[in-house]
Design an enzyme around this catalytic site. Sequence first.
Site, PDB file in Angstrom:
ATOM      1  N   TYR A 154       6.266   0.663   7.723  1.00 19.88           N
ATOM      2  CA  TYR A 154       5.433   0.349   6.551  1.00 19.88           C
ATOM      3  C   TYR A 154       6.263   0.355   5.257  1.00 19.88           C
ATOM      4  CZ  TYR A 154       1.234   0.931   3.532  1.00 19.88           C
ATOM      5  OH  TYR A 154       0.241   0.794   2.582  1.00 19.88           O
ATOM      6  N   LYS A 158       6.738  -2.804   2.848  1.00 17.70           N
ATOM      7  CA  LYS A 158       6.262  -2.758   1.463  1.00 17.70           C
ATOM      8  C   LYS A 158       7.405  -2.936   0.461  1.00 17.70           C
ATOM      9  CE  LYS A 158       1.775  -2.273   1.906  1.00 17.70           C
ATOM     10  NZ  LYS A 158       0.924  -3.457   1.687  1.00 17.70           N
TER      11      LYS A 158
HETATM   12  P1  NAD Z   1      -8.138  -0.911   4.958  1.00 22.28           P
HETATM   13  O1  NAD Z   1      -7.650  -0.590   6.316  1.00 22.28           O
HETATM   14  O2  NAD Z   1      -9.289  -0.138   4.429  1.00 22.28           O
HETATM   15  O3  NAD Z   1      -8.460  -2.469   4.839  1.00 22.28           O
HETATM   16  C1  NAD Z   1      -7.526  -3.413   5.291  1.00 22.28           C
HETATM   17  C2  NAD Z   1      -8.230  -4.722   5.591  1.00 22.28           C
HETATM   18  O4  NAD Z   1      -7.229  -5.640   6.053  1.00 22.28           O
HETATM   19  C3  NAD Z   1      -9.290  -4.617   6.708  1.00 22.28           C
HETATM   20  O5  NAD Z   1     -10.479  -5.245   6.302  1.00 22.28           O
HETATM   21  C4  NAD Z   1      -8.626  -5.326   7.892  1.00 22.28           C
HETATM   22  O6  NAD Z   1      -9.569  -5.983   8.754  1.00 22.28           O
HETATM   23  C5  NAD Z   1      -7.741  -6.340   7.175  1.00 22.28           C
HETATM   24  N1  NAD Z   1      -6.634  -6.802   8.028  1.00 22.28           N
HETATM   25  C6  NAD Z   1      -5.831  -6.066   8.832  1.00 22.28           C
HETATM   26  N2  NAD Z   1      -4.973  -6.857   9.472  1.00 22.28           N
HETATM   27  C7  NAD Z   1      -5.219  -8.129   9.067  1.00 22.28           C
HETATM   28  C8  NAD Z   1      -4.675  -9.393   9.393  1.00 22.28           C
HETATM   29  N3  NAD Z   1      -3.673  -9.514  10.284  1.00 22.28           N
HETATM   30  N4  NAD Z   1      -5.175 -10.490   8.790  1.00 22.28           N
HETATM   31  C9  NAD Z   1      -6.196 -10.374   7.902  1.00 22.28           C
HETATM   32  N5  NAD Z   1      -6.774  -9.201   7.572  1.00 22.28           N
HETATM   33  C10 NAD Z   1      -6.290  -8.097   8.157  1.00 22.28           C
HETATM   34  O7  NAD Z   1      -6.862  -0.735   4.003  1.00 22.28           O
HETATM   35  P2  NAD Z   1      -6.761  -0.465   2.414  1.00 22.28           P
HETATM   36  O8  NAD Z   1      -6.467   0.960   2.227  1.00 22.28           O
HETATM   37  O9  NAD Z   1      -7.879  -1.109   1.699  1.00 22.28           O
HETATM   38  O10 NAD Z   1      -5.396  -1.259   2.130  1.00 22.28           O
HETATM   39  C11 NAD Z   1      -5.348  -2.530   1.513  1.00 22.28           C
HETATM   40  C12 NAD Z   1      -3.919  -2.816   1.121  1.00 22.28           C
HETATM   41  O11 NAD Z   1      -3.470  -1.813   0.221  1.00 22.28           O
HETATM   42  C13 NAD Z   1      -2.943  -2.789   2.300  1.00 22.28           C
HETATM   43  O12 NAD Z   1      -1.948  -3.765   2.119  1.00 22.28           O
HETATM   44  C14 NAD Z   1      -2.358  -1.406   2.215  1.00 22.28           C
HETATM   45  O13 NAD Z   1      -1.114  -1.322   2.850  1.00 22.28           O
HETATM   46  C15 NAD Z   1      -2.277  -1.231   0.716  1.00 22.28           C
HETATM   47  N6  NAD Z   1      -2.173   0.140   0.269  1.00 22.28           N
HETATM   48  C16 NAD Z   1      -3.151   1.047   0.534  1.00 22.28           C
HETATM   49  C17 NAD Z   1      -3.021   2.353   0.076  1.00 22.28           C
HETATM   50  C18 NAD Z   1      -4.063   3.414   0.327  1.00 22.28           C
HETATM   51  O14 NAD Z   1      -3.808   4.596  -0.003  1.00 22.28           O
HETATM   52  N7  NAD Z   1      -5.233   3.085   0.864  1.00 22.28           N
HETATM   53  C19 NAD Z   1      -1.879   2.721  -0.640  1.00 22.28           C
HETATM   54  C20 NAD Z   1      -0.900   1.775  -0.886  1.00 22.28           C
HETATM   55  C21 NAD Z   1      -1.058   0.475  -0.444  1.00 22.28           C
END
Ligand code: NAD
Length: 246
Positions: A154, A158
């Site tokens: 990851y 990123k």
């Molecule tokens: P989440 O798991 O709640 O939601 C992710 C969404 O992406 C889901 O609806 C899933 O169905 C969709 N998804 C997964 N694989 C996919 C694919 N191959 N094609 C299309 N859709 C797909 O995650 P989140 O926490 O809302 O994260 C959203 C973004 O933010 C991600 O890129 C994550 O890495 C990033 N992020 C999250 C955090 C955190 O603390 N939650 C921190 C830093 C970065």
Amino acid sequence: MANGLLEGQRAVVTGAGQGIGLAIAEGLASHGARVAIADLDGDRAVAAASALKSAESLGLACDVMNETDVDDVAAKVVDAWGGIDIWINNAGVTRDASLRNMTPEDFDLVIGVHLRGSWLGVRKAAEVMRETGGTIVNISSMSGKVGNPGQTNYSAAKAGIVGLTKAAAKELAHRGIRVNAIQPGLIKTPMTAAMKAEAFAATEATIPMGRAGNPSEVAGAAIFLASPLSSYMTGTVLEVSGGRGM
Ligand code: NAD
């Protein structure tokens, strides 16, 4: 509250069936944009899109790793609304494990969804925006800045998104296409709800602001980068982390 900041704009948000992507979609819609939600879970995408408070919305099934799926999303949005002004690459997954336990499949999936997925999205958005200009926002992570144990896949993906963002920003600036990234810290979503409670609490304890963030707080930065409020910004990385990792 709608204020017309993005009135008439046409936006695509990937992985917006839930979590941060959904908050971004809701935020863009609340500022007047028409929003297409593209998610691996097509039913969730359709349900989330129909719940948006925007004049028009689309819910589309899409695996961001699949070139044909990404092309189809763009084609359907262009067919419906005549173009795309905003593209947010947000879809993501985690497959955390120590180096000893991480499999090549865990590595490939995470690199594939985040890095290949964002690259396909940037490439497609740039093609559609070539004559009109537009804004692209890529969701990276503080994990890509500081590196997290158990997240070699990851963190690599990123960090790669930052390189992708800067290279694309330089390549596309002359076309009036801006490309920026956001590095969220610990945000309360279904993704982090899956963390062990002790691990979540230990991470939260390292945040200068003393709390995890809400998806809407990442959406605020995304709306800013997608809008004319950031008209002279490209190739930047905004940290939305409560001060963690600064
Ligand atoms: P989440 O798991 O709640 O939601 C992710 C969404 O992406 C889901 O609806 C899933 O169905 C969709 N998804 C997964 N694989 C996919 C694919 N191959 N094609 C299309 N859709 C797909 O995650 P989140 O926490 O809302 O994260 C959203 C973004 O933010 C991600 O890129 C994550 O890495 C990033 N992020 C999250 C955090 C955190 O603390 N939650 C921190 C830093 C970065």
